[in-house]
Every structure is written in structure tokens, then in C-alpha cells.
Design a protein around this motif. Structure first.
Motif, mmCIF file in Angstrom:
data_model
loop_
_atom_site.group_PDB
_atom_site.id
_atom_site.type_symbol
_atom_site.label_atom_id
_atom_site.label_comp_id
_atom_site.label_asym_id
_atom_site.label_seq_id
_atom_site.Cartn_x
_atom_site.Cartn_y
_atom_site.Cartn_z
ATOM 1 N N SER A 1 6.055 28.512 -9.156
ATOM 2 C CA SER A 1 4.592 28.669 -9.179
ATOM 3 C C SER A 1 4.152 29.428 -10.421
ATOM 4 C CB SER A 1 4.122 29.383 -7.923
ATOM 5 O OG SER A 1 4.466 28.644 -6.777
ATOM 6 N N ALA A 2 4.907 30.438 -10.817
ATOM 7 C CA ALA A 2 4.553 31.200 -12.014
ATOM 8 C C ALA A 2 4.674 30.327 -13.258
ATOM 9 C CB ALA A 2 5.477 32.429 -12.133
ATOM 10 N N GLU A 3 5.748 29.503 -13.335
ATOM 11 C CA GLU A 3 5.887 28.615 -14.488
ATOM 12 C C GLU A 3 4.756 27.595 -14.528
ATOM 13 O OE1 GLU A 3 9.713 26.912 -14.077
ATOM 14 O OE2 GLU A 3 10.824 28.750 -14.543
ATOM 15 N N LEU A 4 4.339 27.055 -13.356
ATOM 16 C CA LEU A 4 3.234 26.093 -13.317
ATOM 17 C C LEU A 4 1.924 26.752 -13.729
ATOM 18 C CD1 LEU A 4 2.243 23.274 -12.630
ATOM 19 C CD2 LEU A 4 1.986 23.990 -10.249
ATOM 20 N N ALA A 5 1.698 28.004 -13.296
ATOM 21 C CA ALA A 5 0.464 28.703 -13.666
ATOM 22 C C ALA A 5 0.423 28.995 -15.165
ATOM 23 C CB ALA A 5 0.357 30.003 -12.870
ATOM 24 N N ASP B 1 -3.832 20.334 -18.117
ATOM 25 C CA ASP B 1 -3.778 19.555 -16.892
ATOM 26 C C ASP B 1 -4.381 18.182 -17.171
ATOM 27 O OD1 ASP B 1 -6.459 20.049 -17.149
ATOM 28 O OD2 ASP B 1 -6.566 21.469 -15.466
ATOM 29 N N ASP B 2 -4.476 17.343 -16.130
ATOM 30 C CA ASP B 2 -4.963 15.967 -16.327
ATOM 31 C C ASP B 2 -6.404 15.947 -16.814
ATOM 32 O OD1 ASP B 2 -2.607 14.788 -15.602
ATOM 33 O OD2 ASP B 2 -3.106 14.664 -13.480
ATOM 34 N N ALA B 3 -7.247 16.875 -16.319
ATOM 35 C CA ALA B 3 -8.655 16.892 -16.737
ATOM 36 C C ALA B 3 -8.758 17.209 -18.237
ATOM 37 C CB ALA B 3 -9.425 17.913 -15.922
ATOM 38 N N ARG B 4 -8.005 18.251 -18.702
ATOM 39 C CA ARG B 4 -8.066 18.591 -20.129
ATOM 40 C C ARG B 4 -7.447 17.494 -20.982
ATOM 41 N NH1 ARG B 4 -6.698 25.105 -20.498
ATOM 42 N NH2 ARG B 4 -8.590 25.829 -19.410
ATOM 43 N N MET B 5 -6.376 16.872 -20.449
ATOM 44 C CA MET B 5 -5.790 15.754 -21.195
ATOM 45 C C MET B 5 -6.761 14.587 -21.266
ATOM 46 S SD MET B 5 -3.069 15.187 -22.872
ATOM 47 C CE MET B 5 -2.962 13.805 -24.007
ATOM 48 N N ALA C 1 7.129 21.060 -14.378
ATOM 49 C CA ALA C 1 6.943 22.288 -13.595
ATOM 50 C C ALA C 1 6.416 21.968 -12.199
ATOM 51 C CB ALA C 1 5.991 23.230 -14.330
ATOM 52 N N GLU C 2 5.500 20.979 -12.122
ATOM 53 C CA GLU C 2 4.984 20.582 -10.812
ATOM 54 C C GLU C 2 6.105 20.015 -9.947
ATOM 55 O OE1 GLU C 2 1.924 17.862 -11.795
ATOM 56 O OE2 GLU C 2 0.376 19.407 -12.072
#
Length: 896
Positions: A392-396, A401-405, A517-518
Motif C-alpha cells: 500500500s505504501a509503494e502504491l501511494a 494514475d489512469d486519469a492523469r495518463m 504496484a497495484e
């Protein structure tokens, strides 16, 4: 294929879904097939073909605006290479922004309106109005998606083209100029009396309208006279009805009937009240009789039970004496064996103690093993929870994310669109280097190769050994395009900076890292979920439960250790087995002693049970008999047996008298029911009320009709009707005269038109002959009926079948055959002709489709056919040349 038109190439850029330049490759004589899925752009290519040949380059009409690329503005560009009468031509058009047209071929190079005029001359079409498509027969031969079911709708120039292709002289057949002058004179005379839609005008219309107005007024007056007569007739009926409604005898009879209905209802209500009272008395008497009978039956049962109880007490007293003797003998025998059982039981208790101590050691060993497993489970749960926390820390920590991409990709597409718009304003250089010319052309210091170069800014072209050329592209909107391009680049840079990436590839890599990471977080969560699946608890709760379990095991181990202070050598399980064997021996000894005690003990038990049971039964029987005697004595003290019998007789007589009274009241019930009496009263009251209302309405209607009659009698209706009849007759005479004149003129026009139709049927023969071969191949022994507007109206096989009644598949096949016939007719007269079908023949069965393939293959020897379809598998048997859409390779120099 002389005299035909061969399309050799089609290139589009900035047209709907085709932003970059693409080319329809592989075109040639015969049948050409482009098979591609839906949304590929087949209909877009046909729209581009129609636009480059039929739409003026300066048009901004809706068909041109619809060519612009999706998602933004642009300048659609279409180029086409074709052969006409053995001469190669190239046509290029750009629409909307910096529109231009260029036509090259046959030693000519034309631009602008001159190129448009020359193109129309080559194709045999006429320019459309206000930027619409040019009109001619090619429009009918290029069939768009969904239009193959209907026959072509010819414009006037298209019909003129067909007429010019038919070998006949219409003027000679219909009288030439004389017939024309007659028809013109007839049309002029008819125009005085009829408008363009065949409706009367001028004096003809005035006569009709005057007759209609006079007739309307006459009808209105006649209606008023009829209304007067209706009022007079109605007055007699009203007087008769008023006399009927105002009859005093009938009114008195209605009131008498209402009073009688009230009296009937009162009698019914009185009878119902008396009947309910008598039934209540009957029910009370029956209840009293049942109570007396129940009391008498209870007293008889008491007497019977008392006699039986006394006999049972005597019987039980004898049995008690016998049972007491048997119990005394069993007690003496039992005392001798009781001591042996006590000694065996003491030995068994000692063996039980040794067994419990051995079992305690085994239980301690089991708890030690269980504690080890609980500690391991807690450790696994703790490691899984820590893995979830790390994932979870690595994902944070991921910044994308998909929206920014999506925002980055949107900015990239905007940049591509800005670049495309910049290229649309650029100057294009098509370079073909001769042998040895490589490196001799230099553009702003960069050597050029063969191909296409797009120059978007001022540049200097140096030719080695020749000199330099300054290139300055058109400046219209250049600053705006540069600003749009710079803004798009800045938007992309900001979007990348927001996620800490230098370029698109870095952003894609960062997004891939986030997805990894997800996946890691999901895997850790899956492991943790698997450990928690059996309990359904949260990680914190599960770990707390595991810790409490471990502490509980420690407490239990401590207790076992405190209770068992012995230090016994050897395997605890072996010690436990030895203790169990010793316990079994002690149990067997105790069982033998107890078995020896069992028989005499059973005898004593049975004797004691029999004695106790008999004592209990004797006590119950004695108490029951005494209670029955007391109850019977108390009942007789309250009411003697003679008094109870007398009360029974009185209750029986009262019940019979109440039943007889109820029957007498039932026999006197009046006819009918209370509900019917209420309905009769309501009906009579409503009849009287409605009679009063009808009487008032009749009097009001009579007053109104008398007023209308007095008004109409003083209005002179007969004189006004006679005057309107004379006026209508005058207008009718004028109308008849105009109608005769129109009929004479129409008869003359129809006679000349009949001659023209007969001639038309003769000159339509070549068109029918052109369609017939293909039609006979598809429908043997069938003949098509061709109308003067060059459409097929019917198909004659065994019977005449109107075109509109045929199935969708047959109508589509005939519409394609009609276009093939027209194309053959144009080719035979040296006119340009080629056939394009977009998603046609979709309704044909397999047999018809094969015959259509044969017909198209035979026609392909005379003219070019292009088929666009999304159902490629259906056309595998056609043997067509396969087409492909390819990107146009060009050398693009950004910044020039």
C-alpha cells in the motif's frame, strides 16, 4: 474498356477519421473489392470520391463541412488519379482552409474555376447551385450505403445525358416546333384558368368561389328554414309531453305507491324485530336445557366412579401386605454383598487417580504442540499484514494514475492535431532526385531525399551548382497556428511535469510501475484474505484473537504444570497406556463384585418399587373415593335428585314452547325483503323528482322554441332563399363554361402528350435493351417495364409485379442491374462511366448472389466496378482485385 473511366488511385488527408494522409491502393480495371469492418472508413472514401469529382473546391456547404476531421477543424484534401479515354489525369482539391483545385493531364495544367469547368466537361456534368454536387449521371452510378435498395433519382442533367445517349429524334416524332408551339399556347391558355398545381384561378376560381359562397349561404338559409319547421313540429310534441308530465292523477298514484312502499318496509322491519326476539328466547331455553342435562350426567358419573373407587381400595390393601414381605427378604440378601462392592470401588478409585495424572501429562504435551501451531499462525498473519502495508505504501508513492495518463494522452492528441493543422497551412515539396543528385538539394542545412517535404516556416533551398531558392509559405493564420502548437506543447509539458515524468514513454513506464504496484498490493491482499477467509474477521481482530489464543494456551499450560508436580520418567503416552490397563483391571474387578450384587439388588429394588407403587395407588384410590363422596354429598345438599329431575322437565318444556313460538312468527313473514322495499322507495322517490325536473325542462324548452319561431317568421326566409338560388345558378353557369374550356385545352394537351409518350416508348427501347441481358441472366424470361423517367416500374414474369411489391433483395438486385445498364449505355456512347457500390447486395440469397457475381464479372470486361463491403467473406467467390488503405510515406520537416 475504351471510352470507360478507370480510377487508379485515391488519396485523402484531414477527411473525417483519416487525419494523416492515406491512399486507396491496388485500383485497376475490372472488379475492385475493399473489404473492411464497420467504422473502418469505407463510406468516408466514397464521400471523398464524390467530393473531389462533384463538389466545387470553394464550397462550404454541409457536405463539405461533414468532410472535416473528427474532433476538430481542418482542411480536407483529396487527390485522385484516373484514366479517361486513354488519357491519364490527376485531380487534387483542398476544401475549407486555403481551398484550391488542380487538374493535370493531356498536356494541360489547370487551376481554380478553369479546372472545375474542364472537369465538368470531361465528366459530362453540370455545376450544382450554391456549392451543391454537380449534377449528372455519375451521381446515380456511385451508390452510397443504404441507397442500393432504391433506383437512381435522376437530376435534369442526368436525364439529358440519357436522352443524348438514346438513338432517336424526339422532335421529329412529335411534330417538332409545331407541336412545341401548340403545347406552349395550350399551357398559356390553361395558365389563365389553372395554377401550377392544377387548381382554378382567375375568373374560373371566382365562379367556383361565388357558387360555393352562394351554396353555403343557401344551405345556411335552408338550414334555418328546416330549423323553423323542426321547431314547429317539436312544439306539438312538447305540448303532448307536457300534458303527460302534468297529469295530476298520475302524480297522485306515484305518491300513493311511495306511501305503500313505506308501509311495506315498516311491516318487514317489525317482523324482523319480533323474529330476532323469539330466536333469542329459543336459544336461551336450549342453553338452559343443555345445562340441566350436563348437571344430571355429572351426578350419575360421580355415583359410578365412587362405587369403583371403594372396590379398588379394598383390592390394594391385600396387595400391600404381600409386597412388604418380599421387600424384607430382599434386604437381608443384599447386605451380605454390599461390603464386597465397597472394597472393589476403593481399588477402582486409586486406579482412576493414576490414570488422571497420566492423562494430564499427555494433555500438557498436546497443549505445547497446539501453542507452537498458534504461534506459527500468528507469525504468518503478521507477515501478511506487513506485506499489505508495504504494498500500500509503494502504491501511494506512485504519482500517476489512469486519469492523469488520460490527461497526458489528451494533451498529446491536441499536440498532434495542432501539428496537423500547421502542416495543412504548409507548403508541400514533392522531390524526385535524378541519378547522382543525392546531396545536391539542401534545405536549411539538411540534405533532402526523394519524397515529400512539408515546409511550415520561411526556409532556404540550396541547389548545388545552381543557386538558392527562398521559400515563404502562405502566412494566413500562421501566428495563430504557431500559438496553438506552442500552447499544445506547453499543455503536454505541464501534464508530464504534474506526474514527474520527462516524456510520454516515462509516463507510460510510471503507469506500468503503478499497475505492478497495484498487482503486488492485490497479491498481498489476496494472501491476507486467504488467511482471514475462514474467520471473516479484519486483520487487527484476527491478530488480536490469535494473541489471546496464545495467551490462553500459556495459562492452561501453567495450570497443568502447577497441578502435576510429579516428575515421572518415560514416555507420557506409554505411562498413560499402562494406567489405562490398570484402570481396566480395577473396573473388571468392580464389575464382577457389582454383578454379584446385581441379582439380589434387583430383586430388592423390584420389591421396594412394587411396595411404593401399591402404597401410592392405595392412597390415591382412597383419597379419590373420599373426594367423590364429598362432591356427591355437596351437590345433593345444593339440589336434591328429585329437584334436578323436575328442573330437567321444566327446561325441556320451555325449549319446546320457544321453538313453537319461533315457527309461528316465521309463518307470518310478509312477502319480499327489506332491501327490495328500500329499492322500491328509492325508485319511486327518484321517479317523482325526475318528473318535476322534466316538467320544468319542458316548460323552459317550449319558451325557447316559441321565441325562435317568432324571430324566424319575421325574417323573410323564402324570399332570401329564392335570391340565393338565382345567384348560385349564375355562378354555376360561369363555372361550367370555364370547365368546358379547361377540358378542351386539356384534351388537346393530352393528345399531343400521348403522341409524345408513344414516341418516348420507342426511344426508350435502347435503354431497355441495355438492361435486358443482365436482367434475363438473373431472372430468366423476365421483362422490365421502363418508364419515361427512366425508372423500372414493374417486372413481368408470369404476371406483372410492381417494383414496390417486390422483396427487398429483388428490388436491390434490379436497382444494381439498372445502373449496370445505364453504365453500358453511357460507355457505348463514349461517355465516362464507372460503378461504385457501398455495402450492396446484402439481401441476396446464395444462388442469386452467385448469378450477380457472374453478371458483375461479365460487365467488368467493359467498365470498372468498385465494391466496398464489411462482409468480405460473402465476396470471396467474386475473384475481385483486393484493395488496401495504406499510409502515404512523406518526409515531414517540422518547423519549416
Amino acid at each position: 474498356m475504351s471510352g470507360g473511366m478507370i480510377l487508379r488511385g485515391l488519396e485523402v488527408e484531414q477527411v473525417r477519421r483519416f487525419g494523416d494522409a492515406v491512399r486507396l491502393a491496388g485500383l485497376g480495371p475490372g472488379i475492385n473489392l475493399l473489404g473492411a469492418p464497420n467504422e473502418f472508413g469505407k463510406s468516408t472514401l466514397l464521400a471523398a470520391l464524390r467530393a473531389v469529382f462533384l463538389l466545387p473546391h470553394g464550397s462550404k456547404a454541409r457536405p463539405v463541412a461533414e468532410l472535416q476531421p473528427y474532433g476538430g477543424r481542418g482542411a480536407p484534401r483529396v487527390a485522385v488519379d484516373f484514366t479517361l479515354d486513354g488519357c491519364d489525369w490527376r485531380l487534387e482539391k483542398r476544401f475549407m482552409q486555403r481551398a484550391f483545385v488542380r487538374l493535370e493531364g493531356g498536356g494541360e495544367r489547370l487551376d481554380g474555376d478553369a479546372a472545375e469547368a474542364r472537369l465538368h466537361d470531361l465528366l459530362g456534368v453540370e455545376g450544382g447551385k450554391r456549392g451543391a454536387e454537380a449534377m449528372g449521371l455519375l451521381n446515380a452510378l456511385w451508390v452510397g450505403q443504404g441507397h442500393s435498395l432504391v433506383q437512381p433519382d435522376f437530376s435534369d442533367p442526368a436525364r439529358a445525358t440519357i436522352r443524348s445517349c438514346l438513338e432517336a429524334d424526339l422532335d421529329a416524332m412529335t411534330g417538332g416546333d409545331a407541336a412545341g408551339r401548340v403545347l406552349s399556347r395550350v399551357a398559356a391558355d390553361l395558365a389563365v384558368l389553372l395554377d401550377g398545381r392544377g387548381n382554378p384561378r382567375g375568373r374560373y376560381r371566382a365562379a367556383k368561389e361565388g357558387e360555393q359562397e352562394a351554396a353555403a349561404e343557401l344551405a345556411r338559409l335552408e338550414a334555418r328554414r328546416q330549423a323553423l319547421e323542426d321547431d314547429l313540429n317539436a312544439m306539438a310534441d312538447l305540448r303532448r309531453r307536457l300534458a303527460h308530465e302534468d297529469d295530476a292523477d298520475r302524480r297522485e298514484k306515484e305518491r300513493a305507491d311511495l306511501a305503500e312502499a313505506g308501509r311495506v318496509r315498516d311491516r318487514l322491519r317489525d317482523h324482523d324485530a319480533r323474529y330476532r326476539a323469539a330466536r333469542a328466547v329459543r336459544d336461551h331455553a336450549a342453553a338452559q336445557l343443555a345445562a340441566v342435562r350436563q348437571d344430571l350426567a355429572g351426578r350419575t358419573a360421580w355415583e359410578r366412579d365412587l362405587a369403583a373407587g371403594v372396590a379398588r381400595v379394598a383390592e390394594l390393601e391385600g396387595a400391600l401386605l404381600t409386597a412388604q414381605g418380599a421387600q424384607d427378604a430382599a434386604g437381608a440378601a443384599h447386605a451380605a454383598r454390599l461390603e464386597a462392592v465397597r472394597v472393589a470401588d476403593a481399588a477402582r478409585q486409586a486406579a482412576r487417580g493414576a490414570l488422571d495424572r497420566a492423562a494430564g501429562r499427555v494433555e500438557r504435551a498436546r497443549l505445547v504442540h497446539e501453542r507452537g501451531e498458534a504461534a506459527a499462525a500468528l507469525d504468518r498473519l503478521d507477515r501478511a499484514a506487513q506485506a499489505v502495508t508495504r504494498a500500500s505504501a509503494e502504491l501511494a508513492a506512485c504519482t500517476i494514475d489512469d486519469a492523469r495518463m488520460g490527461a497526458i494522452r489528451k494533451a498529446e492528441r491536441a499536440l498532434d492535431a495542432a501539428r496537423a493543422a500547421s502542416r495543412a497551412q504548409a507548403t508541400t515539396l514533392d522531390i524526385a532526385l535524378a541519378d547522382g543528385g543525392r546531396g545536391r538539394l539542401v534545405l536549411d542545412g539538411a540534405a533532402l531525399e526523394s519524397g515529400r517535404v512539408v515546409v511550415t516556416d520561411n526556409a532556404v533551398l540550396r541547389i548545388e551548382g545552381i543557386g538558392t531558392i527562398c521559400i515563404e509559405p502562405a502566412s494566413h493564420g500562421r501566428d495563430t497556428l504557431r500559438a496553438a502548437l506552442a500552447g499544445a506543447e506547453e499543455a503536454l509539458r505541464r501534464a508530464l511535469a504534474a506526474v514527474g515524468c520527462a516524456d510520454i514513454a516515462g509516463a507510460e513506464a510510471a503507469l506500468a510501475a503503478r499497475r505492478q504496484a497495484e498487482l503486488a498490493a492485490q497479491a498481498a491482499q489476496t494472501v491476507l484474505g486467504g488467511l482471514l477467509a475462514a474467520t471473516g474477521q479484519s486483520p487487527v481482530t484476527a491478530m488480536d484473537v490469535a494473541r489471546r489464543r496464545l495467551a490462553d494456551l500459556d495459562v492452561r499450560l501453567g495450570r497443568i504444570g502447577a497441578a502435576d508436580g510429579e516428575d515421572i520418567a518415560g514416555d507420557p503416552v506409554a505411562v498413560l497406556d499402562a494406567a489405562r490397563e490398570a484402570m481396566q483391571v480395577a473396573e473388571e474387578r468392580y464389575g464382577a463384585a457389582h454383578q454379584a450384587l446385581l441379582a439380589p439388588d434387583e430383586t430388592m429394588r423390584r420389591a421396594a418399587e412394587d411396595l411404593a407403587r401399591l402404597r401410592a395407588e392405595w392412597q390415591v384410590a382412597r383419597d379419590g373415593a373420599a373426594q367423590l363422596a364429598r362432591d356427591l354429598e355437596a351437590a345433593r345438599a345444593v339440589e336434591a335428585d328429585e329437584a334436578l329431575s323436575a328442573r330437567l322437565a321444566a327446561a325441556h318444556a320451555g325449549a319446546e314452547a320457544a321453538e313453537l313460538a319461533l315457527l309461528r312468527i316465521e309463518e307470518t313473514r310478509p312477502e319480499g325483503t327489506e332491501a327490495l322495499a328500500d329499492a322500491a322507495i328509492q325508485r319511486l322517490e327518484r321517479t317523482i323528482q325526475e318528473g318535476h325536473a322534466r316538467l320544468a325542462a319542458l316548460r323552459q324548452e317550449m319558451a325557447a322554441r316559441e321565441a325562435r319561431i317568432r324571430a324566424a317568421e319575421g325574417d323573410g326566409l323564402d324570399e332570401r332563399i329564392a335570391a340565393q338560388e338565382r345567384l348560385r345558378a349564375a355562378h354555376a353557369a360561369e363555372d361550367a363554361a370555364c370547365a368546358r374550356e379547361v377540358a378542351i385545352l386539356q384534351c388537346l394537351r393530352d393528345a399531343v402528350a400521348a403522341a409524345e409518350r408513344a414516341a418516348t416508348e420507342r426511344y426508350l427501347a435502347p435503354l431497355a435493351r441495355a438492361i435486358q441481358p443482365a436482367l434475363s441472366a438473373l431472372f430468366p424470361r423476365a421483362v422490365a417495364t421502363v418508364e419515361p423517367d427512366f425508372s423500372i416500374s414493374a417486372l413481368s414474369r408470369r404476371i406483372d409485379e410492381p417494383f414496390v411489391n417486390l422483396s427487398d433483395g429483388t428490388r436491390e438486385q434490379i436497382a444494381v442491374l439498372a445502373r449496370l445498364g445505364l453504365a453500358d449505355l453511357m460507355r457505348a456512347r463514349g461517355r465516362p462511366a464507372m460503378l461504385v457500390l457501398d455495402d450492396a447486395l446484402t439481401y441476396a440469397d446464395s444462388g442469386r448472389l452467385d448469378r450477380m457475381f457472374d453478371i458483375l464479372t461479365e460487365a467488368a470486361g467493359r467498365l470498372q466496378i468498385v465494391i466496398l463491403t464489411c462482409r468480405t467473406e460473402l465476396f470471396t467467390g467474386l475473384g475481385a482485385r483486393r484493395l488496401a488503405v495504406e499510409a502515404v510515406g512523406d518526409a515531414t520537416a517540422e518547423g519549416h
